[in-house]
Design a protein around this motif. Structure first.
Motif, PDB file in Angstrom:
ATOM      1  N   ILE A 218       0.837  -1.207   0.000  1.00  0.00           N
ATOM      2  CA  ILE A 218       0.000   0.000   0.000  1.00  0.00           C
ATOM      3  C   ILE A 218       0.871   1.254   0.000  1.00  0.00           C
ATOM      4  N   ARG A 219       2.005   1.215   0.693  1.00  0.00           N
ATOM      5  CA  ARG A 219       2.921   2.371   0.649  1.00  0.00           C
ATOM      6  C   ARG A 219       3.440   2.600  -0.764  1.00  0.00           C
ATOM      7  N   ASN A 220       3.773   1.538  -1.466  1.00  0.00           N
ATOM      8  CA  ASN A 220       4.224   1.690  -2.850  1.00  0.00           C
ATOM      9  C   ASN A 220       3.103   2.171  -3.754  1.00  0.00           C
ATOM     10  N   ILE A 221       1.882   1.710  -3.505  1.00  0.00           N
ATOM     11  CA  ILE A 221       0.739   2.178  -4.296  1.00  0.00           C
ATOM     12  C   ILE A 221       0.514   3.666  -4.064  1.00  0.00           C
ATOM     13  N   THR A 384      -6.783  -8.266  -2.302  1.00  0.00           N
ATOM     14  CA  THR A 384      -7.989  -7.524  -2.657  1.00  0.00           C
ATOM     15  C   THR A 384      -7.946  -6.103  -2.118  1.00  0.00           C
ATOM     16  N   THR A 385      -7.456  -5.954  -0.892  1.00  0.00           N
ATOM     17  CA  THR A 385      -7.337  -4.619  -0.311  1.00  0.00           C
ATOM     18  C   THR A 385      -6.408  -3.727  -1.130  1.00  0.00           C
ATOM     19  N   CYS A 386      -5.264  -4.279  -1.530  1.00  0.00           N
ATOM     20  CA  CYS A 386      -4.300  -3.492  -2.306  1.00  0.00           C
ATOM     21  C   CYS A 386      -4.847  -3.143  -3.689  1.00  0.00           C
ATOM     22  N   LEU A 387      -5.442  -4.124  -4.356  1.00  0.00           N
ATOM     23  CA  LEU A 387      -5.977  -3.869  -5.698  1.00  0.00           C
ATOM     24  C   LEU A 387      -7.150  -2.899  -5.662  1.00  0.00           C
ATOM     25  N   SER A 388      -7.927  -2.941  -4.586  1.00  0.00           N
ATOM     26  CA  SER A 388      -9.045  -2.007  -4.467  1.00  0.00           C
ATOM     27  C   SER A 388      -8.550  -0.568  -4.374  1.00  0.00           C
ATOM     28  N   VAL A 389      -7.446  -0.356  -3.661  1.00  0.00           N
ATOM     29  CA  VAL A 389      -6.869   0.986  -3.580  1.00  0.00           C
ATOM     30  C   VAL A 389      -6.403   1.449  -4.957  1.00  0.00           C
ATOM     31  N   MET A 390      -5.822   0.545  -5.727  1.00  0.00           N
ATOM     32  CA  MET A 390      -5.344   0.909  -7.063  1.00  0.00           C
ATOM     33  C   MET A 390      -6.495   1.240  -8.000  1.00  0.00           C
ATOM     34  N   LEU A 391      -7.597   0.508  -7.882  1.00  0.00           N
ATOM     35  CA  LEU A 391      -8.733   0.767  -8.762  1.00  0.00           C
ATOM     36  C   LEU A 391      -9.358   2.127  -8.503  1.00  0.00           C
ATOM     37  N   ARG A 392      -9.324   2.576  -7.264  1.00  0.00           N
ATOM     38  CA  ARG A 392      -9.976   3.830  -6.902  1.00  0.00           C
ATOM     39  C   ARG A 392      -9.115   5.052  -7.199  1.00  0.00           C
ATOM     40  N   ARG A 393      -7.862   4.862  -7.557  1.00  0.00           N
ATOM     41  CA  ARG A 393      -6.962   6.000  -7.714  1.00  0.00           C
ATOM     42  C   ARG A 393      -6.553   6.188  -9.175  1.00  0.00           C
ATOM     43  N   THR A 471     -15.823  -9.805  -6.652  1.00  0.00           N
ATOM     44  CA  THR A 471     -17.020  -9.013  -6.349  1.00  0.00           C
ATOM     45  C   THR A 471     -16.690  -7.818  -5.462  1.00  0.00           C
ATOM     46  N   ASN A 472     -15.743  -7.997  -4.552  1.00  0.00           N
ATOM     47  CA  ASN A 472     -15.322  -6.856  -3.725  1.00  0.00           C
ATOM     48  C   ASN A 472     -14.620  -5.793  -4.564  1.00  0.00           C
ATOM     49  N   LEU A 473     -13.846  -6.238  -5.554  1.00  0.00           N
ATOM     50  CA  LEU A 473     -13.175  -5.273  -6.430  1.00  0.00           C
ATOM     51  C   LEU A 473     -14.158  -4.543  -7.331  1.00  0.00           C
ATOM     52  N   SER A 474     -15.315  -5.165  -7.586  1.00  0.00           N
ATOM     53  CA  SER A 474     -16.292  -4.500  -8.454  1.00  0.00           C
ATOM     54  C   SER A 474     -16.838  -3.225  -7.835  1.00  0.00           C
ATOM     55  N   TYR A 475     -16.767  -3.101  -6.505  1.00  0.00           N
ATOM     56  CA  TYR A 475     -17.202  -1.854  -5.869  1.00  0.00           C
ATOM     57  C   TYR A 475     -16.288  -0.692  -6.232  1.00  0.00           C
ATOM     58  N   ALA A 476     -15.027  -1.002  -6.585  1.00  0.00           N
ATOM     59  CA  ALA A 476     -14.046   0.055  -6.862  1.00  0.00           C
ATOM     60  C   ALA A 476     -13.847   0.306  -8.342  1.00  0.00           C
ATOM     61  N   GLN A 477     -14.480  -0.462  -9.225  1.00  0.00           N
ATOM     62  CA  GLN A 477     -14.275  -0.277 -10.654  1.00  0.00           C
ATOM     63  C   GLN A 477     -14.860   1.059 -11.101  1.00  0.00           C
ATOM     64  N   GLN A 482     -12.000  -2.102 -16.670  1.00  0.00           N
ATOM     65  CA  GLN A 482     -11.812  -2.803 -15.407  1.00  0.00           C
ATOM     66  C   GLN A 482     -12.878  -3.868 -15.199  1.00  0.00           C
ATOM     67  N   LYS A 483     -14.125  -3.569 -15.606  1.00  0.00           N
ATOM     68  CA  LYS A 483     -15.196  -4.567 -15.479  1.00  0.00           C
ATOM     69  C   LYS A 483     -14.895  -5.787 -16.338  1.00  0.00           C
ATOM     70  N   LYS A 484     -14.407  -5.581 -17.563  1.00  0.00           N
ATOM     71  CA  LYS A 484     -14.078  -6.710 -18.427  1.00  0.00           C
ATOM     72  C   LYS A 484     -12.943  -7.536 -17.838  1.00  0.00           C
ATOM     73  N   THR A 485     -11.986  -6.888 -17.180  1.00  0.00           N
ATOM     74  CA  THR A 485     -10.893  -7.625 -16.542  1.00  0.00           C
ATOM     75  C   THR A 485     -11.414  -8.522 -15.434  1.00  0.00           C
ATOM     76  N   LEU A 486     -12.322  -8.005 -14.624  1.00  0.00           N
ATOM     77  CA  LEU A 486     -12.889  -8.807 -13.541  1.00  0.00           C
ATOM     78  C   LEU A 486     -13.707  -9.972 -14.086  1.00  0.00           C
ATOM     79  N   LEU A 487     -14.484  -9.730 -15.127  1.00  0.00           N
ATOM     80  CA  LEU A 487     -15.293 -10.800 -15.706  1.00  0.00           C
ATOM     81  C   LEU A 487     -14.421 -11.865 -16.365  1.00  0.00           C
ATOM     82  N   HIS A 488     -13.313 -11.444 -16.983  1.00  0.00           N
ATOM     83  CA  HIS A 488     -12.396 -12.412 -17.600  1.00  0.00           C
ATOM     84  C   HIS A 488     -11.764 -13.310 -16.539  1.00  0.00           C
ATOM     85  N   GLU A 489     -11.335 -12.725 -15.444  1.00  0.00           N
ATOM     86  CA  GLU A 489     -10.746 -13.527 -14.359  1.00  0.00           C
ATOM     87  C   GLU A 489     -11.795 -14.448 -13.743  1.00  0.00           C
TER      88      GLU A 489
END
Length: 550
Positions: A218-221, A384-393, A471-477, A482-489
């Protein structure tokens, strides 16, 4: 016919010539233009010192060596009657003082050896259970270094104070304040030993290791990703759109790696100055943390045409119009100071390296030797916590510009310079200088959650945790990509379960969860609802319980 050999230059002469040549090149290589990233360079140097296990203990040893003569000198000029009035002060003779200092020195040195042995044992266990890349987190633990430094610092202090105790000097034979301070340090070391054991018990817990790696990620993000959009940067990108579209048609020179290793640091400001001085654009194709091979291409230098408008703009560094030139020897020497390559992958501001630590813990937890899927689930939650921060920024931009200072801009536009300004065409404020390679959020998802999925092919608990993570990351998309990336995974998780799970009931359960997760991610108002997967059997039980309550 004998061929006369050229006499060889003596070794001292060659060394002197090399030293003089280095002194001539030093002002050019380490000028203010090259060291524009001085804060980052000093920060990296400090991280390397902290990352070494010897720095803090050595500092404590030097502190003990300096503190001992200072307190002994104060003892010689201090009133002894005042010392005797202090209830906690040492007031014994020279034999008692020598015995106490000898005991303290021997005890703290033995305890230091014990703490070092405990540390080695913990490092061995951490390497086998969490992975060798996690060793740095234990070595750079400031608490461990402070404890060890306190022990050997007290040892060095006790030796020097013991040396200053003179039997035949009646007036100043016993440095009472120095001995009193040594007793206080010994009691402190005893308390630090208890703290060290308690700290190591918590440090080897998987949850603590995962949390530490997550905090570092998170510090690096936070270092790379911004909370808001930089409007000035967007304006500069729009103004330099012509360069972005045409720079690949300019005269191109390949950029080679100076040596083999991992690309640990990229000093963008130094690269910007270098590109500006040579009138071109530097584009790096290797990302931070990538492995590069000696003399292989890692980027390109695009030289602007001679009639390019930005070449007539005055700069703060040269005060003259920029003249485009091809890379020469000085260019390669300065380039070597703009990037930092190490033989082994180590800590840096690389987000992928930090996320890779968490991923490595999850992969080892899923190995047959450890078989701890709960730890893997905890790693998925941290990722998930780290990726959620990246999606929101706001992600970092690959384009970097040289912006003249306001003083230089005002100087160029001053009324007294009308004659000079008449020959200079109006130019955009910022000049495109460096283009870096920045990974996307889909790359990070693939190398973190995707890597866990590839190893959790037959573990339903982890696969369902990955579905919940998406699904948790979808709140931050924030966009469709980004939605297509989540659906692909999510599709890959479903396919993995269908091909590798043992029982059809498990496959049906996973497919039902992925379908509910897909519907949730694709819905327009998903951010206003709570996702909870309820299987067919669990839903039937809930209905029966509700009937019983009614």
């Amino acid at each position: 016919m004998a061929v006369s050999e050229k006499p060889k230059t003596p070794m001292p002469t060659r060394m002197l010539n090399a030293f003089l040549h280095g002194l001539k090149q030093l002002p050019q290589l380490w000028s203010l233009q090259t060291l524009t990233d001085l804060p980052d360079r000093l920060k990296n140097l400090w991280q390397q010192l902290i990352g070494s296990y010897w720095f803090i203990p050595t500092t404590f040893v030097l502190l003990g060596i300096l503190l001992a003569p200072i307190l002994v000198t104060i003892d010689q000029h201090f009133d002894r009657k005042t010392v005797r009035d202090l209830s906690f002060a040492f007031t014994g003779d020279d034999e008692a003082a020598r015995a106490i200092m000898t005991s303290i020195a021997g005890a703290v040195l033995g305890v230091a050896g014990t703490t070092f042995s405990i540390t080695i044992a913990v490092l061995s266990m951490a390497s086998s259970q969490f992975g060798p890349r996690l060793l740095r987190n234990f070595l750079t633990d400031t608490s461990n270094q402070l404890v060890l430094g306190a022990f050997i610092g007290t040892f060095s202090y006790s030796l020097l104070v013991l040396k200053s105790i003179h039997k035949h000097d009646v007036a100043f034979g016993v440095p009472q304040l120095a001995v009193t301070f040594a007793i206080i340090m010994a009691i402190t070391c005893a308390l630090l030993l208890v703290y060290f054991i308690q700290h190591m018990v918590h440090a080897i817990q998987a949850s603590h290791v995962i949390q530490g790696a997550s905090n570092e990620a998170i510090r690096n993000i936070n270092y790379w990703y911004q909370d808001h959009c930089d409007l000035q940067h967007q304006h500069n990108v729009k103004a330099a759109q012509s360069d972005i579209e045409q720079y690949q048609t300019w005269v191109t020179s390949p950029i080679y790696a100076p040596l083999s290793g991992y690309l640990q640091q990229i000093y963008v400001e130094s690269l910007t100055t270098l590109a500006l001085d040579y009138g071109g654009i530097i584009k790096l194709r290797s990302n931070l943390g990538s492995f590069v091979t000696n003399k292989n291409i890692i980027g390109y230098f695009y030289q602007r045409p001679a009639d390019h408008p930005s070449l007539s703009q005055k700069t703060e560094t040269s005060q003259l119009a920029i003249t485009p030139s091809a890379p020469d020897g000085v260019f390669w020497q300065r380039l070597a100071t703009c990037i930092h390559i190490e033989r082994r992958s180590s800590h840096s501001n690389d987000i992928a390296y930090s996320l890779g630590q968490i991923t490595e813990i999850a992969i080892r937890a899923l190995s047959p030797g450890i078989n701890d899927p709960k730890t893997a689930v905890n790693c998925v939650q941290s990722l998930t916590t780290c990726l959620s921060v990246m999606l929101r920024r706001e992600p970092p931009s690959p384009y970097h510009f040289y912006t003249p200072s306001s003083e230089q801009t005002n100087l160029d536009n001053h009324p007294d310079n009308k004659e000079a300004n008449a020959t200079v065409q109006p130019q955009p404020v910022a000049i495109l200088s460096v283009i870096t390679k920045t990974p996307t959020i889909s790359d990070f998802i693939d190398t973190s959650l995707g890597e866990v999925r590839r190893y959790a092919i037959s573990d339903l608990m982890v696969l369902k945790a990955l579905c919940q993570a998406l699904t948790n990351l979808s709140y931050a998309q924030v966009n469709d990509a980004q939605k297509k990336t989540l659906l692909h995974e999510l599709t890959l998780i479903e396919r993995t379960g269908e091909e590798n799970l043992s029982y059809s009931e498990l496959i049906t359960d996973l497919v039902a969860m992925t379908q509910q997760a897909r519907d949730f991610i694709e819905s327009e108002d998903a951010q206003w609802h709570y996702f909870e997967y309820v299987g067919e059997f669990a839903g039937h039980i809930r209905q029966e319980l509700q009937k019983g309550y009614s």
